[in-house]
Design a protein around this motif. Structure first.
Motif, PDB file in Angstrom:
ATOM      1  N   GLU A   8      31.716  39.303  46.710  1.00 39.93           N
ATOM      2  CA  GLU A   8      32.675  40.378  46.460  1.00 39.93           C
ATOM      3  C   GLU A   8      33.893  39.856  45.714  1.00 39.93           C
ATOM      4  O   GLU A   8      34.387  40.495  44.776  1.00 39.93           O
ATOM      5  N   THR A   9      34.381  38.679  46.103  1.00 45.44           N
ATOM      6  CA  THR A   9      35.551  38.101  45.440  1.00 45.44           C
ATOM      7  C   THR A   9      35.241  37.772  43.983  1.00 45.44           C
ATOM      8  O   THR A   9      36.006  38.116  43.075  1.00 45.44           O
ATOM      9  N   PHE A  10      34.112  37.125  43.759  1.00 47.19           N
ATOM     10  CA  PHE A  10      33.740  36.742  42.390  1.00 47.19           C
ATOM     11  C   PHE A  10      33.557  37.956  41.490  1.00 47.19           C
ATOM     12  O   PHE A  10      34.103  38.015  40.377  1.00 47.19           O
ATOM     13  N   HIS A  18      42.165  39.395  36.902  1.00 46.48           N
ATOM     14  CA  HIS A  18      43.567  39.286  37.324  1.00 46.48           C
ATOM     15  C   HIS A  18      43.573  38.986  38.818  1.00 46.48           C
ATOM     16  O   HIS A  18      43.054  39.774  39.618  1.00 46.48           O
ATOM     17  N   PHE A  19      44.166  37.851  39.198  1.00 49.28           N
ATOM     18  CA  PHE A  19      44.140  37.451  40.599  1.00 49.28           C
ATOM     19  C   PHE A  19      44.927  38.414  41.485  1.00 49.28           C
ATOM     20  O   PHE A  19      44.510  38.719  42.612  1.00 49.28           O
ATOM     21  N   VAL A  28      43.639  40.864  50.448  1.00 52.85           N
ATOM     22  CA  VAL A  28      43.862  39.477  50.854  1.00 52.85           C
ATOM     23  C   VAL A  28      44.954  38.904  49.954  1.00 52.85           C
ATOM     24  O   VAL A  28      45.461  39.575  49.057  1.00 52.85           O
ATOM     25  N   THR A  29      45.305  37.640  50.157  1.00 51.69           N
ATOM     26  CA  THR A  29      46.318  37.001  49.328  1.00 51.69           C
ATOM     27  C   THR A  29      45.684  36.421  48.073  1.00 51.69           C
ATOM     28  O   THR A  29      44.478  36.157  48.020  1.00 51.69           O
ATOM     29  N   HIS A  35      41.177  30.165  46.460  1.00 53.45           N
ATOM     30  CA  HIS A  35      40.402  29.249  47.300  1.00 53.45           C
ATOM     31  C   HIS A  35      38.906  29.559  47.216  1.00 53.45           C
ATOM     32  O   HIS A  35      38.075  28.640  47.070  1.00 53.45           O
ATOM     33  N   VAL A  36      38.548  30.831  47.293  1.00 53.99           N
ATOM     34  CA  VAL A  36      37.139  31.225  47.262  1.00 53.99           C
ATOM     35  C   VAL A  36      36.518  30.888  45.910  1.00 53.99           C
ATOM     36  O   VAL A  36      35.394  30.375  45.836  1.00 53.99           O
ATOM     37  N   ILE A  37      37.248  31.143  44.832  1.00 48.86           N
ATOM     38  CA  ILE A  37      36.712  30.890  43.492  1.00 48.86           C
ATOM     39  C   ILE A  37      36.536  29.391  43.262  1.00 48.86           C
ATOM     40  O   ILE A  37      35.511  28.949  42.720  1.00 48.86           O
TER      41      ILE A  37
END
Length: 294
Positions: A8-10, A18-19, A28-29, A35-37
């Motif tokens: 989901e993050t990726f 855009h972060f 989330v932050t 961190h996940v990427i």
């Protein structure tokens, strides 16, 4: 195996690039996103995003990974949704649409019976046009559509409407005085075309490239909507094979409708995206069949 939150993050970052916006969407932050990427990139062994202080872009490897993962994740989501639907019964919201005013009464019969059977499911009715009918199914803005067959690339239900074919011609056209015409007539006149986004099989059925004898059919201009196509006919820019209901729903003094005596009938019914075969969709198809064959 990637965990759900990593996927989901990726994919969200691949869409937003855009972060900050990604963090807002996932609640989330930005540090968590980073961190996940980074963890995912270490696992892959290559950068997935090219980052600067102002721009975030996918690397070629990242772009390929996003293209490969997106349909797989969508398929998982569809499978889970179907399982949830089956467990809960027919609830929630169903978005149905019609293409062509003459299909609306058939669709509304289905809506009435479906709503009686499943009062906990809210049904929304929309109209689509030739240029956006397929896209409405693909992007999920419509769950099920009442349209003409063939509608290739989609699941199709039973035939609900059958009508003979007519040839729409300008009121002053020589063919307007004929009692009927043959499909061979299409080889003698330009035929108005459907939008480019219309499915190949549909166009082959409705505006064929050759007559039954093999003669080429001249191509006329294309319209984006059915009304535009009839206007092109009225202007003398071409002729157009249509269904018999067109005479009733599009009566125009500048257009005449002549029966095509040797053409197969036009068939219409419900179509939907195969991966969107939820309990709601299948129950609606059943209601439409019952309501229109009683």
């Amino acid at each position: 195996m990637l965990e759900r939150h990593e996927l989901e993050t990726f994919l969200t970052l691949a869409e937003e690039l855009h972060f900050g916006r990604t963090a807002v969407r996932l609640r989330v932050t930005t540090g968590r996103i980073s961190h996940v990427i980074k963890k995912l990139e270490r696992r892959v062994g290559a950068p997935l995003f090219a980052r600067t202080s102002r721009v975030v872009q996918l690397t070629p490897i990242g772009r390929q990974l996003a293209e490969d993962l997106a349909p797989l994740v969508a398929g998982i989501d569809d499978a889970v949704r179907r399982a949830v639907d089956a467990g809960r019964g027919v609830t929630g919201r169903l978005r149905v649409a019609f293409l062509g005013e003459w299909t609306a009464p058939t669709l509304l019969k289905a809506v009435t019976l479906f709503s009686q059977r499943h009062p906990e499911c809210q049904v929304e009715v929309h109209e689509v046009q030739l240029f956006n009918s397929r896209q409405s199914l693909l992007d999920g803005s419509v769950d099920i559509l009442m349209a003409a067959y063939p509608f290739d690339g989609m699941a199709c239900g039973p035939v609900l409407l059958v009508e003979r074919r007519l040839l729409a011609v300008a009121a002053g056209h020589p063919l307007a005085r004929e009692e009927s015409v043959s499909l061979e007539t299409l080889g003698d006149h330009p035929v108005v075309q459907y939008p480019a986004v219309t499915s190949v099989e549909f166009k082959r059925d409705r505006t064929p490239e050759h007559t039954p004898a093999g003669r080429p059919v001249p191509k006329g201009p294309a319209g984006n909507t059915f009304s535009e196509m009839l206007t092109l006919v009225a202007m003398g820019r071409g002729v157009l094979p249509v269904g018999e209901h067109t005479r009733r729903y599009y009566p125009r003094p500048d257009v005449a409708y002549v029966p095509i005596r040797d053409a197969p009938p036009i068939r219409r019914g419900l179509v939907w995206r195969e991966s969107n075969g939820t309990a709601r969709v299948h129950e609606f198809v059943r209601a439409a069949t019952d309501a229109n064959t009683a």
